[in-house]
Scaffold this active site. Structure first.
Site, short mmCIF file in Angstrom:
data_model
loop_
_atom_site.label_atom_id
_atom_site.label_comp_id
_atom_site.label_asym_id
_atom_site.label_seq_id
_atom_site.Cartn_x
_atom_site.Cartn_y
_atom_site.Cartn_z
N ASP A 31 -13.04 -13.15 76.87
CA ASP A 31 -14.36 -12.53 77.07
C ASP A 31 -15.18 -13.23 78.14
O ASP A 31 -16.30 -12.81 78.43
CB ASP A 31 -15.14 -12.55 75.75
CG ASP A 31 -15.38 -13.98 75.24
OD1 ASP A 31 -14.44 -14.79 75.30
OD2 ASP A 31 -16.49 -14.27 74.78
N TYR A 151 -23.00 -22.11 68.04
CA TYR A 151 -23.00 -23.35 68.81
C TYR A 151 -24.40 -23.97 68.82
O TYR A 151 -25.38 -23.26 69.09
CB TYR A 151 -22.59 -23.10 70.26
CG TYR A 151 -21.17 -22.65 70.48
CD1 TYR A 151 -20.25 -22.63 69.45
CD2 TYR A 151 -20.76 -22.24 71.74
CE1 TYR A 151 -18.96 -22.22 69.67
CE2 TYR A 151 -19.46 -21.82 71.97
CZ TYR A 151 -18.56 -21.81 70.93
OH TYR A 151 -17.26 -21.40 71.14
N LYS A 182 -16.76 -20.07 64.06
CA LYS A 182 -16.22 -20.80 65.21
C LYS A 182 -17.30 -21.76 65.68
O LYS A 182 -18.42 -21.35 66.01
CB LYS A 182 -15.84 -19.85 66.34
CG LYS A 182 -15.35 -20.57 67.60
CD LYS A 182 -15.24 -19.61 68.77
CE LYS A 182 -14.94 -20.35 70.07
NZ LYS A 182 -15.05 -19.48 71.25
#
Length: 287
Positions: A31, A151, A182
């Site tokens: 991506d 993140y 993730k």
């Protein structure tokens, strides 16, 4: 990780992302072209997808438009994840991910799961959390697994690999309804294991900047030792001079039984069209 009871549809689709031998997953994100520009020529991207499928990758992750150009042979035995949001690195705030696709589009396109990126600590965190919550509601309704890429990233974040921040990110994903989180790797098996124990859903670690073969297998070995569900590696794969060999190296390190010498695994001979792949120039270090 606690046992999570999913609907039959979600359980079936999750099984397409998980290696049946190891119970772990190796996701290859493609991506990056939305954020950073082309990762390779159009034919080379097709060859990269085939190399992933033929050498042990468990899932490909792309934006909705790119799905049209993936070869059918790459999708027959490989999971497909539709990424829901993004932004270019040229935007005034490259951390401000915006919604680009809907869960229902993933069903129409034949995806097995969806993913969404959240920058915890960014100036637009509130909007991104709303998008995550809405995606989770849609995934519950339609039986699609949701991967939340959370993140620690923003003007007030000084160490994105800080174990406390990474644990917060992983649990944020769980609390808002994701099935897999993730997050960045903390850099330590011990602290990563603490993050894994803190979170009730499976965790996959981000691949980070490209590294060499032995360093790559050592990192995978550390991730496995931490109890994480697997890895998501993009640049380490498509920026490699030998895409097929790198995919096989990571897949072996992730899926072979623990008794095997993971740190010294050689790369197998490349298979399929990945043998002829040209080198791809690395993109900036941002997902």
């Amino acid at each position: 990780m606690e046992v999570v009871h999913h609907s039959p549809g979600k359980s079936l689709r999750l099984s397409r992302l998980i290696n049946p031998v190891s119970g772990r997953t190796f996701v290859v994100p493609l991506d990056h072209s939305v954020a950073d520009g082309p990762i390779a020529s159009a034919p080379a991207v097709r060859d990269i997808a085939l190399a992933v499928a033929r050498n042990g990758g468990d899932a490909l992750l792309v934006h909705k438009g790119r799905m049209r150009f993936l070869p059918t042979d790459a999708l027959r035995g490989t999971g497909l994840v539709l990424h829901l949001n993004g932004i270019t690195r040229h935007a005034p705030d490259a951390n401000a991910k915006v919604r680009l696709a809907e869960v229902e589009e993933a069903l129409e396109l034949g995806a097995d799961a969806v993913s969404i990126h959240i920058n915890m600590g960014s100036d637009t965190e509130a909007e991104q959390l709303g998008d995550l919550a809405r995606a989770a509601e849609g995934c519950t309704r339609w039986g699609l697994p949701l991967i939340a890429m959370v993140y620690p990233r923003g003007p007030r974040i000084t160490d994105p690999a800080d174990p406390d921040l990474v644990a917060h990110a992983a649990n944020l994903a769980a609390d808002l309804g994701a099935d897999i989180a993730k997050v960045p790797y903390t850099g330590s098996t011990v602290t990563m294991a603490e993050v894994v124990r803190s979170c009730p859903i499976g965790i996959i670690t981000a691949g980070g900047a490209p590294v060499g073969g032995r360093q790559l297998t050592r990192t995978i070995g550390d991730v496995v030792a931490s109890g994480a569900l697997g890895v998501a590696m993009g640049r380490n794969v498509w920026a490699s001079h030998d895409v097929a060999g790198t995919v096989r190296l990571v897949a072996d390190a992730l899926h072979l039984p623990p008794a095997d010498p993971v740190g010294d695994l050689p790369a197998r001979a490349p298979a399929g069209p990945g043998r002829e792949l040209a080198a791809v120039h690395p993109a900036p270090a941002r997902t």
